[in-house]
Design a protein around this motif. Sequence first.
Motif, PDB file in Angstrom:
ATOM      1  N   UNK A  59     -16.344  -2.489 -30.649  1.00 10.17           N
ATOM      2  CA  UNK A  59     -16.930  -3.733 -31.154  1.00 10.17           C
ATOM      3  C   UNK A  59     -15.866  -4.655 -31.732  1.00 10.17           C
ATOM      4  N   UNK A  60     -14.833  -4.077 -32.341  1.00  7.18           N
ATOM      5  CA  UNK A  60     -13.731  -4.896 -32.861  1.00  7.18           C
ATOM      6  C   UNK A  60     -13.025  -5.617 -31.722  1.00  7.18           C
ATOM      7  N   UNK A  61     -12.834  -4.920 -30.602  1.00  2.00           N
ATOM      8  CA  UNK A  61     -12.198  -5.537 -29.430  1.00  2.00           C
ATOM      9  C   UNK A  61     -13.083  -6.646 -28.876  1.00  2.00           C
ATOM     10  N   UNK A  62     -14.397  -6.389 -28.788  1.00  2.00           N
ATOM     11  CA  UNK A  62     -15.326  -7.407 -28.283  1.00  2.00           C
ATOM     12  C   UNK A  62     -15.279  -8.664 -29.145  1.00  2.00           C
ATOM     13  N   UNK A  63     -15.266  -8.490 -30.453  1.00  2.00           N
ATOM     14  CA  UNK A  63     -15.226  -9.653 -31.349  1.00  2.00           C
ATOM     15  C   UNK A  63     -13.912 -10.419 -31.192  1.00  2.00           C
ATOM     16  N   UNK A  64     -12.813  -9.696 -31.068  1.00  2.00           N
ATOM     17  CA  UNK A  64     -11.511 -10.368 -30.919  1.00  2.00           C
ATOM     18  C   UNK A  64     -11.467 -11.183 -29.627  1.00  2.00           C
ATOM     19  N   UNK A  65     -12.048 -10.641 -28.554  1.00  2.84           N
ATOM     20  CA  UNK A  65     -12.086 -11.376 -27.282  1.00  2.84           C
ATOM     21  C   UNK A  65     -12.908 -12.649 -27.431  1.00  2.84           C
ATOM     22  N   UNK A  66     -14.048 -12.565 -28.118  1.00  5.93           N
ATOM     23  CA  UNK A  66     -14.859 -13.764 -28.303  1.00  5.93           C
ATOM     24  C   UNK A  66     -14.163 -14.766 -29.214  1.00  5.93           C
ATOM     25  N   UNK A  67     -13.386 -14.268 -30.190  1.00 11.48           N
ATOM     26  CA  UNK A  67     -12.591 -15.175 -31.023  1.00 11.48           C
ATOM     27  C   UNK A  67     -11.611 -15.972 -30.162  1.00 11.48           C
ATOM     28  N   UNK A  68     -10.994 -15.297 -29.187  1.00 11.40           N
ATOM     29  CA  UNK A  68     -10.046 -15.973 -28.307  1.00 11.40           C
ATOM     30  C   UNK A  68     -10.735 -17.027 -27.443  1.00 11.40           C
ATOM     31  N   UNK A  69     -12.046 -16.868 -27.233  1.00 11.09           N
ATOM     32  CA  UNK A  69     -12.833 -17.863 -26.498  1.00 11.09           C
ATOM     33  C   UNK A  69     -13.438 -18.905 -27.441  1.00 11.09           C
ATOM     34  N   UNK A  70     -13.012 -18.877 -28.706  1.00  8.86           N
ATOM     35  CA  UNK A  70     -13.564 -19.757 -29.745  1.00  8.86           C
ATOM     36  C   UNK A  70     -15.091 -19.699 -29.750  1.00  8.86           C
ATOM     37  N   UNK A  71     -15.614 -18.508 -29.601  1.00  8.43           N
ATOM     38  CA  UNK A  71     -17.052 -18.279 -29.613  1.00  8.43           C
ATOM     39  C   UNK A  71     -17.334 -17.103 -30.537  1.00  8.43           C
ATOM     40  N   UNK A  72     -18.582 -16.892 -30.839  1.00  3.13           N
ATOM     41  CA  UNK A  72     -18.957 -15.834 -31.778  1.00  3.13           C
ATOM     42  C   UNK A  72     -19.805 -14.784 -31.081  1.00  3.13           C
ATOM     43  N   UNK A  73     -19.870 -13.625 -31.706  1.00  2.00           N
ATOM     44  CA  UNK A  73     -20.762 -12.569 -31.262  1.00  2.00           C
ATOM     45  C   UNK A  73     -21.575 -12.150 -32.472  1.00  2.00           C
ATOM     46  N   UNK A  74     -22.878 -12.017 -32.291  1.00  2.00           N
ATOM     47  CA  UNK A  74     -23.777 -11.758 -33.418  1.00  2.00           C
ATOM     48  C   UNK A  74     -24.512 -10.437 -33.214  1.00  2.00           C
ATOM     49  N   UNK A  75     -24.916  -9.852 -34.322  1.00  2.00           N
ATOM     50  CA  UNK A  75     -25.672  -8.608 -34.272  1.00  2.00           C
ATOM     51  C   UNK A  75     -26.957  -8.779 -35.072  1.00  2.00           C
ATOM     52  N   UNK A  76     -28.050  -8.267 -34.510  1.00  2.00           N
ATOM     53  CA  UNK A  76     -29.359  -8.280 -35.166  1.00  2.00           C
ATOM     54  C   UNK A  76     -29.926  -6.865 -35.087  1.00  2.00           C
TER      55      UNK A  76
END
Length: 222
Positions: free
Chosen positions: A188-205
């Motif tokens: 999940x840390x890797x997934x978030x870092x990749x989305x950061x590089x896309x200037x986008x966010x990832x959310x969890x519910x």
Amino acid sequence: MANVSHELRTPIASLQGYLETLLIKEDSLDEVQRREYIVIALRHSERLGKLVSELFELAKLDSGHTEVHPEAFPPGELVQDVMMKYKFLAQKNDVNLIANIPENLPFVHADIGLIERVLANLLDNALEHTPANGQVELNVFEAEGAVRMEVADNGNGIPREELPFVFDRFYQVNKSEREASGGVGLGLAIAKRIMDLHTSSIEVFSEPHSGTRFDFSLPVYT
């Protein structure tokens, strides 16, 4: 560094212990026992290999040496490709894996290889935490000039107080599940870092006993 040292020591010590036992007791072990020790040693070596690979990947993402190469691609085709790769694992875990992909989705603009990695990590996480006879869904739909992707499971869920930490490195809500699955808390840390590089966010519910959903959006290609 403390987390890395701990996570490396555990599989190395176990691997060394079983291999030493095989050498010391080689003549007294029967075929079934030898095979059991070899299988356990293999499992620990696989866990170690996965940890080292993810550590290198995360270090590269953090160093700024990962270049994002955006391109236009159809998101539905990417989702179908990823789902096919996880079909066997889902069947092995007795989990129903389904995708909801509408027709005529617009192209998105992102690094297809990195987004594939995000989806893979989210599916890995969902399958790890979904019990037998459970279900994992990957939903894709257009919303407000973007294409949104959701990976949802009907597992045990995450306590509300734990949600702010799920993207932290080496963090796991359930340690026993992590040890059983071989996960090390970096996906999940890797997934978030990749989305950061896309200037986008990832959310969890998530809600306890009601499952968990991870969402992220990609811009529509214009």
